[in-house]
Design a protein around this motif. Structure first.
Motif: not given
Length: 311
Positions: A177-182, A219-221, A242-248
């Protein structure tokens, strides 16, 4: 002899031969002793010795560990339903057997001195619907998010599913999910700007972490994604954070998997790999007798030193 499904979720079925052998040793496992918050070393060794006396257990344990820590893994469901039927879910023999399986992965412990090793998660119609024992949607989270050393694994043993057919478990890979964020959102999530919950009378999980970053740069994992959707409503956060967390949170829902736990199913979640939650229970819970409502038992695990546990 082991028949894991080829698709997530990683359901691990036991062969009839193995089930029969485990039912036989179920009565031989002793009551557990605790050393502080953790399963006593003597109990741990006794359980491991008993399990090793059943040759097929080694293969199951290897499959389980791979499902939890191998590439692309992070959770598994051990299907212990036939063992639950044979031994009875209200019988300590079944809980000892489930504890022995957990000990094949890591060390069982309870961070809550006032609760037993296995904590009941029942259904309370008058409780906050978003809590684990509530009747509403339990949004994605990691357990003990505000501890410096959260449990490496959280586990849930299904005694009874919702008799009305609701409450499927949900899981999501936060690293994906994080990898899909800006890049900007990831930078905000890496700031120590987040906080949630209280920290009182807890053992074996370090100290209170407040404020904390959602992303720690691991690193992931390897590192935790310290997230609970509840902090969006119950913590005072700056608008950008808050917006960044909501996006996640939205990306977690987008990537979720969902399945219904059946009686005897034992869900084990690697908290460094996956976050968990639960869909709402079906309406009408107040009409279900308390003794018939959904019931899970929760236990936590600490990975051995050098096997992914926090320092």
């Amino acid at each position: 002899m082991i028949q894991p499904d080829s698709r997530p979720p990683a359901f691990i079925n036991l062969s009839k031969e193995l089930e029969a052998a485990l039912i036989e040793i179920g009565g031989a496992l002793p009551a557990w002793d605790m050393a502080g918050s953790f399963l006593a070393d003597a109990t741990l060794k006794r359980y491991q010795a008993q399990m090793e006396s059943v040759p097929l257990v080694k293969e199951v344990a290897a499959t389980l560990r791979h499902a939890l820590t191998g590439e692309g893994g992070g959770y598994a469901v051990l299907r212990l339903g036939n063992l639950a039927k044979a031994l009875g879910t209200d019988d300590d023999r079944f809980l000892r057997l489930a504890t022995a399986f957990a000990a094949e992965v890591a060390v069982p412990f309870s961070p809550f001195p006032r609760w037993p090793l296995w904590k009941d998660i029942g259904v309370k119609v008058d409780k906050d619907p978003g809590k684990s024992s509530g009747i509403g949607y339990n949004a994605f989270h990691m357990d003990l998010v505000n501890a410096t050393r959260p449990p490496d694994y959280t586990t849930l043993l299904c005694v009874r599913p919702d008799p009305l057919g609701g409450g499927p478990s949900i899981l999501s890979d936060p690293h994906a999910a994080v990898a899909r964020l800006s890049e900007n959102s990831r930078a905000l999530l890496a700031k120590s700007a987040y906080h949630y919950g209280t920290f009182f009378d807890l053992h074996g999980v370090g100290e209170e972490y407040k404020p904390f970053p959602i992303l720690d740069g691991s690193d992931p994992g390897e590192g935790f994604v310290r997230f609970t959707a509840k902090m969006l409503e119950r913590s005072e956060l700056g608008q950008a954070h808050a917006d960044a967390a909501r996006e996640l949170a939205e990306e977690l829902v987008r990537g979720q998997v969902s399945f219904m736990l059946q009686p005897g199913d034992y869900l084990i979640v690697n908290q460094r790999r996956f976050l968990h939650g639960r869909e709402a229970l079906r309406s009408g819970q107040e009409t279900v007798p308390v003794a018939d409502r959904r019931l899970l038992l929760q236990m936590f695990l600490r990975a051995p030193t050098g096997a992914g546990s926090a320092a």
